[in-house]
Write a protein that holds these residues in place. Structure first.
Motif, PDB file in Angstrom:
ATOM      1  N   ASN A 170       0.865  -1.173   0.000  1.00 33.68           N
ATOM      2  CA  ASN A 170       0.000   0.000   0.000  1.00 33.68           C
ATOM      3  C   ASN A 170       0.907   1.229   0.000  1.00 33.68           C
TER       4      ASN A 170
ATOM      5  N   SER B  27       1.446   5.429  -0.096  1.00 37.39           N
ATOM      6  CA  SER B  27       0.833   6.742   0.162  1.00 37.39           C
ATOM      7  C   SER B  27       1.826   7.843  -0.187  1.00 37.39           C
ATOM      8  N   TYR B  28       1.281   8.929  -0.802  1.00 33.86           N
ATOM      9  CA  TYR B  28       2.060  10.105  -1.177  1.00 33.86           C
ATOM     10  C   TYR B  28       1.510  11.288  -0.377  1.00 33.86           C
ATOM     11  N   GLU B  29       2.399  12.024   0.318  1.00 37.54           N
ATOM     12  CA  GLU B  29       1.935  13.078   1.217  1.00 37.54           C
ATOM     13  C   GLU B  29       2.791  14.331   1.067  1.00 37.54           C
TER      14      GLU B  29
ATOM     15  N   THR C 261      -3.533  13.688   0.720  1.00 29.88           N
ATOM     16  CA  THR C 261      -2.751  12.456   0.643  1.00 29.88           C
ATOM     17  C   THR C 261      -3.366  11.520  -0.394  1.00 29.88           C
TER      18      THR C 261
ATOM     19  N   THR D  73      -3.406   7.671  -1.924  1.00 27.37           N
ATOM     20  CA  THR D  73      -3.071   6.305  -1.519  1.00 27.37           C
ATOM     21  C   THR D  73      -3.377   5.331  -2.650  1.00 27.37           C
TER      22      THR D  73
ATOM     23  N   ASN E 239      -3.456   1.203  -3.180  1.00 23.10           N
ATOM     24  CA  ASN E 239      -3.424  -0.050  -2.422  1.00 23.10           C
ATOM     25  C   ASN E 239      -3.103  -1.239  -3.324  1.00 23.10           C
TER      26      ASN E 239
END
Length: 820
Positions: A78, A80-82, A88, A90, A92
């Motif tokens: 999974n 995630s880019y923040e 954010t 995500t 999966n």
């Protein structure tokens, strides 16, 4: 022979690290951009969590171009880019079995987050890369309420002398840039300017020990690039810092940013008042021609440096299209100061019996201002990394100093007299630059560019309208440069070749003495970098460059100091530039909790600068009880020596044994060999030949420890030690200094309190011996005494960055190809 054996042994030691077996991994790469502006996001966070093994979590942050590259174990993740103030994203159940490029990810603004303070993007205090080290100032409590000079004194590989001289790996021939270019913000005297400009305006410092052809060839010891703060968050955000200190110091600074879809407004401004008392002493023994003692003079000096400084930086980024932006910035700095310089000369006869005490008070005041306008246009083409950048900058700096010098023998009113000095300096600088980057295929790149740097300095030094010490000096420097670079990557091996050509037109005109010097020369400066990825977590790099160091300012001015009339510093207008060939072998290794970077380096310099002391042939005559006492005037001046060989070993390491404890260490051992003779004619017409052959081995080390105490109180300690070193005319003794800081977040992490103690034990003093045929002396110098500062920071609509233990890619890609 010993040196070659040492280098060979250390090289074998570096290669031995590569033998550690590693788990098979694959590489995940990509880019993170802001959708509304189509601009890359620096320090955006990517986190990969293994679906089948939740304990496996890998993360990192993007570089200046929004790129990321991570090594992960094969599996399903999974992702995630923040980023601060952006939503954010995500993804999966992404299956990763081979090297995977995730492409370009676009993040959108999240307006709801602007009123919160959330921990999102974390960066290390110090990042080690193949071609440079990046020191993130925002994480360092030590510099809150301090100056740029304090910032540099905490940077690995960099040292700052008590008088403000900056050295990289012990080499003072270093080029200091601001936002990647020579800047009018730094003023005429870079060392003095760094002591006045606030640390709060600095975002990070880049240390480049062996620059590529894209950079100026100036600076035989390397380049230090100071990057100023510029907000990136969407909407209005910023911070305010207020500080108070002892000795008396007050400061108030702020950085405010407003960003929208079409433009970004940014600003930094501040006011500082500082009292920086210092002191020095020189104990001298004078000899007759037969070697017997003639007399003693013990000189003691106190300074009371008072400065009021206002600085402001305003700018706007215009997002013309999704692929084009245009930045305008205006920088202004104004400083007024006073420096009562009080000197006592305690005179003794040959048997050390007191004879008389002379007092010389130099009551100096100064006013300085600088203004600079810069404009940068950036165009991104359709192909990834295909870019054109063009910028111009214009600056003006004015520095006016005046002094009234009161001189007398204590107890003898008839000996009283005064001198009046003026030292007015002005500088005009224009800069034109264009850079073009063209990717070729998948792993190759071509670069080319131009830089024109045009500078004019005028120094008017006047003592009582006396022609002996009065001088009007004009310095003109016009340098045009062209460069080209090409690099490529073949499996685990990459290379980058560059060639820079600089045409120099220099004029040093002593108008008062009707002495005009014009020096025209042009040079080619080749560079080359080779990199080999030994395994997933280690890299080996070999680089070469040729550099130049042009003399400037006080190095050239024949008369630039008169605070002491028996120990006078004079510049040398006949100085020639020195040329350095630099060879650097570096090794980078990463473990889970340790980042380890070492290098072996060799610098070979022709016509290096060396400071000498000699008799001027002039004497200061003092009447004591009807007897004239003559004291010879000693001149300190720089000259060109034939050769300097410098070889060393450097080690840097980041280590986080626990989540609450972080260590950073820097160690540098180097050997300097000078070869050369200096010939001059003394005041009696005799030719004097001095041999300056000298070999000196020395080292310095710095250790920084940051501990999180109970109640989330951060405790940071910085210890620096500089070992003694022999010089051509004496010896410099060792020096130890300790800095201490405590910090606590308050107001739900919107505010921070920091208590800093600079030079805790008041030991940051330069001590040295000088031995000449006619005089032997011991000197101590302390530019600034121990400083205690309490600083309060308040952040609005801005997230606080913290350092964590996430690993990021510190090598390869663009860094290894020489991108600044």
């Amino acid at each position: 022979m010993r040196l070659s054996k040492l280098l060979s042994a250390l090289t074998l030691l570096l290669f031995s690290f590569s033998g550690i077996a590693q788990m098979a991994k694959v590489t995940v790469s990509g880019k993170i951009y802001e959708k509304s502006t189509n601009t890359p996001l620096e320090y955006a966070t990517i986190v990969l969590k293994n679906v089948d093994k939740p304990e496996i979590v890998t993360g990192g942050v993007t570089d200046e171009q929004g790129n990321f590259s991570l090594d992960v174990v094969k599996g399903t993740y999974n992702i995630s880019y923040e980023f601060i103030s952006l939503k954010t994203l995500t993804v999966n159940n992404k299956v990763i079995e081979n090297d995977t490029n995730l492409g370009t990810v676009f993040l959108e603004p999240d307006v709801s987050q602007l009123q919160e303070v959330v921990l999102v993007a974390d960066v290390s205090t110090v990042e080690f890369k193949l071609d440079k080290r990046v020191y993130n100032v925002g994480q360092d409590m030590m510099v809150k309420g301090g100056t740029m000079s304090d910032v540099l004194n905490n940077v690995p590989s960099v040292t700052v002398d008590p008088d403000g001289t900056v050295a990289l790996r012990g080499n003072e021939n270093v080029r200091i840039l601001i936002d990647g270019r020579p800047s009018g913000l730094a003023g005429i005297n870079i060392a003095d300017a760094l002591k006045l400009l606030p640390a709060d305006s600095v975002e990070k410092v880049e240390v480049i020990t062996n620059p590529s052809a894209r950079y100026d060839a100036e600076g035989g010891g390397g380049i230090i690039n100071i990057v100023l703060r510029k907000g990136k968050g969407q909407g209005i955000n910023g911070s305010v810092i207020a500080s108070v200190g002892d000795p008396e110091a007050y400061g108030l600074s702020a950085n405010i940013n407003y960003r929208s879809d079409s433009f970004n407004l940014f600003s930094n401004f501040g006011y500082n008042y500082r009292n920086s008392p210092g002191n020095s002493s020189t104990d001298s023994e004078y000899f007759n021609e037969d070697g017997t003692t003639r007399n003693y003079i013990y000189e003691s000096r106190t300074n009371q440096r008072l400065n009021r400084t206002f600085n402001a930086n305003y700018g706007i980024d215009l997002f013309l299209t999704k692929s084009a932006s245009w930045t305008h910035a205006l920088t202004f700095s104004k400083e007024s100061g006073a420096n009562p310089d009080n000197v006592f000369y305690n005179n003794y006869d040959a048997n050390f019996n007191p004879t008389f005490v002379r007092n010389r008070l130099n009551d100096e005041i100064s006013k300085e201002y600088s203004i600079e306008y810069s404009s940068v246009f950036t165009k991104d083409f359709e192909k990834e990394d295909h870019k054109l950048t063009a910028n111009v900058a214009f600056s003006k700096n004015q520095d006016n100093e005046s002094s009234i010098i009161y001189d007398q023998i204590l107890g003898d009113p008839s000996s009283y007299f005064t001198d009046v000095t003026l030292n007015n300096q002005s500088q005009l600088r224009n800069l034109l630059q264009a850079d073009y980057v063209l990717p070729i295929g998948k792993d190759s790149r071509f670069e080319a560019g131009y830089r024109g740097n045009f500078q004019k300095n005028l120094t008017d030094f006047n003592v009582n309208d006396d022609s002996v010490f009065t001088n009007l000096l004009e310095y003109k420097e016009n340098v045009n440069a062209l460069y080209t670079q090409y690099g490529s990557k073949i499996n685990k091996f990459s290379y980058f070749f560059g060639l820079r050509w600089e045409d120099s037109n220099i004029e040093v005109n002593s108008i008062t003495s009707n002495d005009y010097n014009t020096k025209k020369y042009n040079n080619f400066f080749p560079t080359a970098t080779f990199n080999y990825e030994l395994n997933d977590d280690s890299n080996l790099t070999l680089s070469y460059s040729k550099r130049i160091n042009r003399p400037r300012g006080r190095f050239l001015n024949p008369f630039s100091s008169y605070s002491s009339n028996i120990n006078i510093f004079q510049g040398n207008p006949d100085l020639n530039p020195s040329y350095t060939n630099v060879l650097d072998l570096g090794y980078l290794r990463k473990w889970d909790k340790i980042t380890f970077n070492t290098s072996l380096y060799v610098n070979m310099t022709d016509d290096t600068f060396q400071f000498i002391r000699k008799e001027s042939g002039n004497f200061v005559t003092t009447n004591v009880d009807g007897v004239n006492v003559q004291t010879p005037v000693i001149i300190s001046t720089p000259i060109n020596l034939a050769k300097e060989y410098r070889a060393g070993f450097e080690m840097n390491a980041n280590y986080s044994p626990y989540k609450w404890w972080r260590l950073n260490g820097n160690f540098n051992l180097y050997r300097v060999e000078n070869q050369g003779d200096y010939t001059y004619t003394d005041f009696q017409g005799n030719e004097v030949v001095q041999n300056f052959d000298n070999i000196a081995t020395t080292w310095f080390t710095r250790l920084t420890s940051k501990v999180t105490l109970p109640y989330n109180v951060d405790w940071q300690t910085n210890v620096t030690y500089r070992a003694p070193q022999n010089t051509a005319q004496g010896r410099t003794l060792d020096m130890t200094s300790v800095n201490l800081s405590f910090s606590k977040d308050i107001l739900k992490d919107k505010g921070s309190l920091a208590l800093n103690v600079s030079d805790l034990f008041n030991t940051r003093k330069r001590r040295s011996y000088i031995d000449l045929d006619n005089v032997s002396s011991f000197s101590t110098f302390q530019w600034r005494e121990r400083q205690i500062t309490l600083a309060f920071t308040y952040r609005f609509n801005k997230k606080k960055e913290r350092e964590n233990n996430q690993r990021r890619d510190d090598g390869g890609g663009e860094e290894m190809m020489g991108t600044p």
